[in-house]
Write a protein that holds these residues in place. Sequence first.
Motif, PDB file in Angstrom:
ATOM      1  N   PHE A   6       0.833  -1.258  -0.108  1.00  0.00           N
ATOM      2  CA  PHE A   6      -0.015   0.001   0.066  1.00  0.00           C
ATOM      3  C   PHE A   6       1.033   1.321   0.092  1.00  0.00           C
ATOM      4  O   PHE A   6       0.542   2.341  -0.772  1.00  0.00           O
ATOM      5  N   SER A   7       1.981   1.417   0.860  1.00  0.00           N
ATOM      6  CA  SER A   7       2.877   2.329   0.832  1.00  0.00           C
ATOM      7  C   SER A   7       3.595   2.624  -0.521  1.00  0.00           C
ATOM      8  O   SER A   7       3.539   3.584  -0.783  1.00  0.00           O
ATOM      9  N   ALA A   8       3.827   1.545  -1.034  1.00  0.00           N
ATOM     10  CA  ALA A   8       4.514   1.721  -2.591  1.00  0.00           C
ATOM     11  C   ALA A   8       3.413   2.318  -3.451  1.00  0.00           C
ATOM     12  O   ALA A   8       3.608   3.391  -4.327  1.00  0.00           O
ATOM     13  N   LEU A  67      12.440   8.357 -13.324  1.00  0.00           N
ATOM     14  CA  LEU A  67      13.107   7.496 -12.463  1.00  0.00           C
ATOM     15  C   LEU A  67      12.444   6.982 -11.347  1.00  0.00           C
ATOM     16  O   LEU A  67      12.271   5.773 -10.890  1.00  0.00           O
ATOM     17  N   LEU A  68      11.740   8.006 -10.652  1.00  0.00           N
ATOM     18  CA  LEU A  68      10.961   7.433  -9.403  1.00  0.00           C
ATOM     19  C   LEU A  68       9.974   6.653  -9.799  1.00  0.00           C
ATOM     20  O   LEU A  68       9.847   5.224  -8.980  1.00  0.00           O
ATOM     21  N   ILE A  69       9.314   6.751 -10.757  1.00  0.00           N
ATOM     22  CA  ILE A  69       8.184   5.859 -11.070  1.00  0.00           C
ATOM     23  C   ILE A  69       8.557   4.630 -11.406  1.00  0.00           C
ATOM     24  O   ILE A  69       8.038   3.691 -10.959  1.00  0.00           O
ATOM     25  N   LYS A  70       9.581   4.298 -12.279  1.00  0.00           N
ATOM     26  CA  LYS A  70      10.170   3.288 -12.831  1.00  0.00           C
ATOM     27  C   LYS A  70      10.793   2.572 -11.422  1.00  0.00           C
ATOM     28  O   LYS A  70      10.551   1.349 -11.536  1.00  0.00           O
ATOM     29  N   ILE A  75      10.043  -1.965  -7.505  1.00  0.00           N
ATOM     30  CA  ILE A  75       9.663  -2.154  -6.003  1.00  0.00           C
ATOM     31  C   ILE A  75       8.460  -3.149  -5.944  1.00  0.00           C
ATOM     32  O   ILE A  75       8.430  -3.863  -5.030  1.00  0.00           O
ATOM     33  N   LYS A  76       7.310  -2.581  -6.636  1.00  0.00           N
ATOM     34  CA  LYS A  76       6.237  -3.150  -6.743  1.00  0.00           C
ATOM     35  C   LYS A  76       6.347  -4.759  -7.148  1.00  0.00           C
ATOM     36  O   LYS A  76       5.445  -5.569  -6.558  1.00  0.00           O
ATOM     37  N   LYS A  77       7.340  -4.653  -8.024  1.00  0.00           N
ATOM     38  CA  LYS A  77       7.288  -6.390  -8.721  1.00  0.00           C
ATOM     39  C   LYS A  77       8.500  -7.240  -7.717  1.00  0.00           C
ATOM     40  O   LYS A  77       9.014  -8.172  -8.077  1.00  0.00           O
TER      41      LYS A  77
END
Lengths: 148, 67
Positions: A6-8, A67-70, A75-77
């Motif tokens: 959820f945090s990510a 870069l942040l979104i990538k 991280i979600k993966k």
Amino acid sequence: MIKKSFSATLTLVLCYVFSACLAFMCAFAPTVFRWYFVGYRNLPSVAVTVTVTFYVCVPFAAIALYLLIKTLLRIKKREVLVSENVSAMRGLSWCCVAVCVITGVAGIIYFPFFFIFAASGFFALILRVIKNVFAYAVDVKDENDYTI
Amino acid sequence: MITVNLDVVMAKNKISSLELADKIGITPANLSILKTGKAKAIRFSTLEAICNELKCQPGDILEFKED
């Protein structure tokens, strides 16, 4: 306690919101700055400085958001300790350095830019440290992965 | 540098990678990492299992070569 996923997700949503804000400001920055600095504060020369500085900083902000979104998507993966994230941190740090230099120059003309200069410089340093920690962690993980 | 001669010992014992991996309890992918010299370290337990299965000494599998 907030769940990790959820945090990510929340951070990712905030990045998208920030990207939308950046796109909005790209389209309407001259109008917004003219309204504030000419109409409200009566500082027409500052409006030009702020607008020019903003547009010079926009590419670095866009790169940083990308870069942040990538990074967040990785991280979600569950791809956290990977060299791509270290490269992203390095890129983010350099974006902060670029903004630091730009606002440092703009600060000579309009003093409040020095606050952004100091903040981005400090943030660049923090990111460098985090990048170094990440790089070390990736090395340790590689060694662990290749211990049979 | 340390080189891994596992493929030589395996050939002498006429055992395939899949069979050895199954017998010593590691994945074929990890055995491949070990055989190709990509491994950065080897656990004593893995080395012991390999030596036990191939009836050899650690020195038969690992060799030191000067750079």
